[in-house]
Design a protein around this motif. Structure first.
Motif, PDB file in Angstrom:
ATOM      1  N   ILE A   1     130.489  97.819  68.805  1.00 37.26           N
ATOM      2  CA  ILE A   1     129.309  97.376  69.627  1.00 37.26           C
ATOM      3  C   ILE A   1     128.135  98.408  69.556  1.00 37.26           C
ATOM      4  O   ILE A   1     126.872  97.989  69.414  1.00 37.26           O
ATOM      5  N   ILE A   2     128.412  99.825  69.477  1.00 37.46           N
ATOM      6  CA  ILE A   2     127.383 100.453  69.363  1.00 37.46           C
ATOM      7  C   ILE A   2     126.369 100.302  68.028  1.00 37.46           C
ATOM      8  O   ILE A   2     125.367 100.356  68.058  1.00 37.46           O
ATOM      9  N   LYS A   3     127.353 100.194  66.876  1.00 34.54           N
ATOM     10  CA  LYS A   3     126.508  99.897  65.599  1.00 34.54           C
ATOM     11  C   LYS A   3     125.740  98.715  65.939  1.00 34.54           C
ATOM     12  O   LYS A   3     124.452  98.616  65.446  1.00 34.54           O
ATOM     13  N   ALA A   4     126.279  97.446  66.623  1.00 36.47           N
ATOM     14  CA  ALA A   4     125.536  96.086  66.863  1.00 36.47           C
ATOM     15  C   ALA A   4     124.300  96.433  67.545  1.00 36.47           C
ATOM     16  O   ALA A   4     123.320  95.764  67.395  1.00 36.47           O
ATOM     17  N   TYR A   5     124.123  97.321  68.435  1.00 39.78           N
ATOM     18  CA  TYR A   5     123.470  97.676  69.393  1.00 39.78           C
ATOM     19  C   TYR A   5     122.203  98.324  68.781  1.00 39.78           C
ATOM     20  O   TYR A   5     121.108  97.890  68.682  1.00 39.78           O
ATOM     21  N   GLY A   6     122.745  99.143  67.818  1.00 34.25           N
ATOM     22  CA  GLY A   6     121.529  99.820  66.982  1.00 34.25           C
ATOM     23  C   GLY A   6     120.965  98.775  66.045  1.00 34.25           C
ATOM     24  O   GLY A   6     119.676  99.027  65.931  1.00 34.25           O
ATOM     25  N   ASN A   7     121.590  97.929  65.514  1.00 39.50           N
ATOM     26  CA  ASN A   7     120.986  96.998  64.667  1.00 39.50           C
ATOM     27  C   ASN A   7     119.953  96.342  65.266  1.00 39.50           C
ATOM     28  O   ASN A   7     118.843  95.910  64.949  1.00 39.50           O
ATOM     29  N   THR A   8     120.609  95.745  66.602  1.00 38.71           N
ATOM     30  CA  THR A   8     119.531  95.011  67.445  1.00 38.71           C
ATOM     31  C   THR A   8     118.177  95.759  67.561  1.00 38.71           C
ATOM     32  O   THR A   8     117.040  95.112  67.585  1.00 38.71           O
ATOM     33  N   ILE A   9     118.313  97.016  67.901  1.00 39.95           N
ATOM     34  CA  ILE A   9     117.004  97.805  68.174  1.00 39.95           C
ATOM     35  C   ILE A   9     116.171  97.814  67.038  1.00 39.95           C
ATOM     36  O   ILE A   9     115.097  97.670  66.995  1.00 39.95           O
ATOM     37  N   LEU A  10     116.786  97.940  65.844  1.00 39.47           N
ATOM     38  CA  LEU A  10     116.179  98.082  64.793  1.00 39.47           C
ATOM     39  C   LEU A  10     115.440  96.897  64.484  1.00 39.47           C
ATOM     40  O   LEU A  10     114.185  96.732  63.978  1.00 39.47           O
ATOM     41  N   TYR A  11     116.297  95.729  64.485  1.00 40.13           N
ATOM     42  CA  TYR A  11     115.447  94.414  64.251  1.00 40.13           C
ATOM     43  C   TYR A  11     114.379  94.255  65.125  1.00 40.13           C
ATOM     44  O   TYR A  11     113.283  93.571  64.970  1.00 40.13           O
ATOM     45  N   VAL A  12     114.646  94.235  66.397  1.00 43.02           N
ATOM     46  CA  VAL A  12     113.720  93.948  67.548  1.00 43.02           C
ATOM     47  C   VAL A  12     112.368  94.790  67.234  1.00 43.02           C
ATOM     48  O   VAL A  12     111.282  94.359  67.185  1.00 43.02           O
ATOM     49  N   VAL A  13     112.444  96.212  67.039  1.00 42.69           N
ATOM     50  CA  VAL A  13     111.174  97.016  66.745  1.00 42.69           C
ATOM     51  C   VAL A  13     110.556  96.719  65.799  1.00 42.69           C
ATOM     52  O   VAL A  13     109.448  96.536  65.627  1.00 42.69           O
ATOM     53  N   SER A  14     111.368  96.599  64.562  1.00 44.68           N
ATOM     54  CA  SER A  14     110.662  96.214  63.292  1.00 44.68           C
ATOM     55  C   SER A  14     110.050  94.904  63.275  1.00 44.68           C
ATOM     56  O   SER A  14     108.743  94.613  62.832  1.00 44.68           O
ATOM     57  N   ALA A  15     110.734  93.687  63.708  1.00 43.15           N
ATOM     58  CA  ALA A  15     110.132  92.627  63.716  1.00 43.15           C
ATOM     59  C   ALA A  15     109.164  92.203  64.589  1.00 43.15           C
ATOM     60  O   ALA A  15     108.210  91.558  64.308  1.00 43.15           O
ATOM     61  N   THR A  16     109.288  92.884  65.863  1.00 39.61           N
ATOM     62  CA  THR A  16     108.136  92.932  67.005  1.00 39.61           C
ATOM     63  C   THR A  16     106.862  93.505  66.099  1.00 39.61           C
ATOM     64  O   THR A  16     105.747  93.082  66.525  1.00 39.61           O
ATOM     65  N   ALA A  17     106.983  94.840  65.549  1.00 37.15           N
ATOM     66  CA  ALA A  17     105.841  95.565  65.113  1.00 37.15           C
ATOM     67  C   ALA A  17     105.027  94.610  64.056  1.00 37.15           C
ATOM     68  O   ALA A  17     103.919  94.520  64.013  1.00 37.15           O
ATOM     69  N   ILE A  18     105.913  94.098  63.336  1.00 39.16           N
ATOM     70  CA  ILE A  18     105.216  93.206  62.144  1.00 39.16           C
ATOM     71  C   ILE A  18     104.716  91.999  62.669  1.00 39.16           C
ATOM     72  O   ILE A  18     103.469  91.800  62.285  1.00 39.16           O
ATOM     73  N   GLY A  19     105.428  91.389  63.703  1.00 38.92           N
ATOM     74  CA  GLY A  19     104.718  90.143  64.489  1.00 38.92           C
ATOM     75  C   GLY A  19     103.591  90.519  65.149  1.00 38.92           C
ATOM     76  O   GLY A  19     102.423  89.680  64.902  1.00 38.92           O
ATOM     77  N   VAL A  20     103.648  91.510  65.811  1.00 40.70           N
ATOM     78  CA  VAL A  20     102.327  92.035  66.718  1.00 40.70           C
ATOM     79  C   VAL A  20     101.048  92.235  65.690  1.00 40.70           C
ATOM     80  O   VAL A  20      99.952  91.634  65.942  1.00 40.70           O
ATOM     81  N   MET A  21     101.408  92.982  64.873  1.00 38.82           N
ATOM     82  CA  MET A  21     100.496  93.624  63.801  1.00 38.82           C
ATOM     83  C   MET A  21      99.801  92.128  63.063  1.00 38.82           C
ATOM     84  O   MET A  21      98.724  91.827  63.348  1.00 38.82           O
ATOM     85  N   LEU A  22     100.504  91.318  62.422  1.00 40.01           N
ATOM     86  CA  LEU A  22     100.095  90.332  61.896  1.00 40.01           C
ATOM     87  C   LEU A  22      99.085  89.164  62.857  1.00 40.01           C
ATOM     88  O   LEU A  22      98.200  88.635  62.554  1.00 40.01           O
TER      89      LEU A  22
END
Lengths: 293, 304
Positions: A72-93
């Motif tokens: 669960i902890i690993k999956a939680y970390g993955n989610t944070i990674l995906y949310v932060v990077s995908a949101t950053a890319i999406g907002v910038m574009l």
């Protein structure tokens, strides 16, 4: 205020009751999860009803098991990674695209707008999109989770509408001083657009935090799984077997229901915690979107 | 000719940076939206990933023919349309009524409170919502028990084909009623208060005011939302269905998109599934265009 007639008073009472009832319907399942997650594990396993108060003595045992579980902890970390990077890319574009589409003199504006909005009306469909991801060799990579849905037409359009409403005077003054487009965007437009940026960040973040389907079809490597996929195993397949690899199998099985609700809680709490700060913007965002749908 | 060239030169000089800004988004749309549109070609092939689009055999309309004549065609089409139409009939008016009821509340705090609570489910993920739906509607779940007590099925609702569509629509309403009502609430707040004043002076009560001021005031919003919704008639929330259905409920729950998912990704019948998906998108597009055209003709409100 004019005086209310009897009919209006009756209606007001009736209306209040309906709305209270609805509010209750919205909130009761959430309360159920909150109290289930701190209930006594054995009573919870036996219980089938709606929980409106913790069963037995309130306990944080479920959360302890969740936070001690590596999967669960690993999956939680993955989610944070995906949310932060995908949101950053999406907002910038989206910022870039919205700036371009809010220019008065930009020759290909109409064409680009058409290219982007047409995808709302028609798309290649599930299988051809899967093939593109596959042919790009992105299957089973983190990119397949981050990239394919990182930009949304809706978000670009609400940003553009908001940029369009910024008075031209601000920008012209900067242009006369010799500022180029990048300067205008970063020094003039973005600083006065904090509200709309917050809205778009919220929309993207919620979308990525909650997304599961694309991961399910593009990724089979368990190391890359975000929380929603683990949740799916727990709440849909009703199985905690995937969590057991990390030890304490017996304990997990006994508290299966408790763990399930505790995981649900840790998955929704960040969204709810964000919500009060951003509620005002959220409503504005949906409204801007509706004006220029 | 020269004039065109100088114009282009000027455009490039002035907007070079703007082109750079729009480029990444165009690349994104090209890769993840237009390349899949090109990939639709495989609906007319016996596509094999190893042979690619150029090496795979062309079969024309064979996949379409075999879908239209298959046992599943009618069931999938009926289920897709039934779920969608029921959803429109139930959740569409409900979000308008919810907005209207909120609009009649005089206490600002109460209104705000109900609104806030109504948006909460929108933030909960589909996986969790479906998990809760399962809990409540499986055998012994509290909603199942309520129905059982009233003479409904004794072995749970979720596995019962007769209740599957109801469960789907009910959970849609729970999750999106508040969210969908936002735009009506904003349209309502934009109505000129003087119109109500005028109606009152003419002797209109609350009901008449709603009928002659409020509803006309939000009519164009309602029409736009209706076009959008009807234009998506063949789009159902298949991700949710995938999380909730089981072979026992395929009879009423299996729709075109879930069939595409099973055939294409679980059975690897790529071309056949693409053909079925294409059929769905084309019908959708046609319906959207027709609704838009009808609306433009009769109500002067339209998307384009």
């Amino acid at each position: 205020m004019t005086k209310r007639t009897n009919g209006e008073k009756v209606f007001a009472v009736f209306n209040t009751c309906i709305l209270l009832g609805l509010a209750l319907v919205f909130i009761v399942p959430i309360i159920h999860v909150v109290f289930a997650s701190i209930s006594d594990p054995l009573l919870l396993s036996a219980n089938k009803g709606l929980i409106t108060w913790p069963l037995g003595k309130p306990t944080l045992e479920g959360y302890r098991l969740v936070f001690l579980n590596n999967v669960i902890i690993k999956a939680y970390g993955n989610t944070i990674l995906y949310v932060v990077s995908a949101t950053a890319i999406g907002v910038m574009l989206s910022c870039f695209a919205a700036y371009a589409l809010s220019r008065k003199k930009f020759m290909v504006k109409g064409f680009v707008t058409f290219v982007i909005t047409f995808t709302m009306l028609f798309n290649g469909g599930l299988i051809p999109t899967y093939m593109v991801v596959r042919n790009l060799n992105m299957l089973d990579t983190r990119w397949a989770i981050i990239l394919p849905n990182c930009v949304s037409v809706f978000n670009i359009m609400i940003m553009r509408t908001s940029f369009n409403s910024i008075p031209d005077g601000l920008e012209e003054a900067a242009r006369i001083d010799g500022a180029g487009h990048w300067r205008v965007l970063f020094a003039i437009i973005l600083p006065v657009s904090k509200a709309i940026i917050a809205v778009v960040v919220l929309f993207y973040a919620v979308q990525h935090w909650n997304s599961w389907f694309h991961t399910a079809i593009y990724v089979t490597n368990r190391d890359y799984y975000p929380l929603q996929i683990i949740l799916r195993e727990i709440v849909i397949a009703n199985s905690t077997s995937s969590l057991d690899a990390s030890g304490e199998p017996g304990e997990l099985n006994l508290s299966r229901m408790l763990v399930k609700y505790a995981v649900i809680m840790v998955s929704i709490v960040p969204m709810f915690a964000l919500y009060p700060f951003i509620q005002k913007y959220f409503v504005t965002g949906v409204m801007i979107g509706s004006i220029k749908g | 000719m020269k004039a065109v060239r100088t114009r282009l030169q000027k455009e490039w000089l002035e907007n070079k940076a703007v082109y750079v800004m729009i480029l990444p988004v165009l690349i994104y749309y090209f890769i993840f939206h237009y390349m899949p549109m090109g990939g639709i070609l495989m609906a007319f092939q016996d596509y094999s990933p190893n042979l690619g689009y150029f090496g795979s055999k062309w079969v024309g309309l064979e996949h379409f023919k075999s879908f239209f004549t298959s046992y599943y065609f009618q069931r999938l089409l009926v289920n897709t349309l039934m779920i969608s139409v029921k959803d429109i009939i139930i959740s569409f008016p409900m979000s308008i009524i919810f907005a209207l009821l909120l609009n009649e509340v005089r206490s600002k705090a109460f209104r705000k409170g109900v609104q806030t609570v109504s948006y909460l489910p929108y933030f909960i993920s589909m996986v969790v919502v479906c998990g809760l739906v399962r809990d409540f509607t499986e055998a012994g779940g509290f909603i199942s028990n309520m129905f059982a007590a009233m003479g409904g099925p004794q072995d749970g609702l979720l596995g019962n084909p007769g209740y599957f569509q109801g469960i789907l629509i009910g959970s849609n309403v729970w999750q999106s009623l508040g969210y969908n009502s936002i735009i009506y609430i904003s349209a309502l707040s934009a109505i000129d208060q003087e119109l109500y004043e005028a109606a009152r002076i003419d002797g209109a009560g609350r009901w008449k005011q709603t009928l002659y001021v409020t509803l006309p005031g939000i009519a164009s919003t309602i029409i736009i939302m209706l076009i959008l919704r009807v234009g998506n008639l063949m789009t159902v929330n298949y991700q949710k269905i995938i999380l909730l259905y089981s072979p026992a409920t395929y009879e009423t729950g299996d729709v075109i998109s879930t069939f595409v998912y099973r055939k294409g990704l679980l059975d690897s019948s790529y071309s056949y599934a693409t053909a079925v998906g294409l059929f769905n998108s084309v019908i959708n597009l046609v319906i959207l265009c027709v609704t838009n055209w009808l609306s433009r003709k009769y109500s002067e409100t339209s998307l384009w």
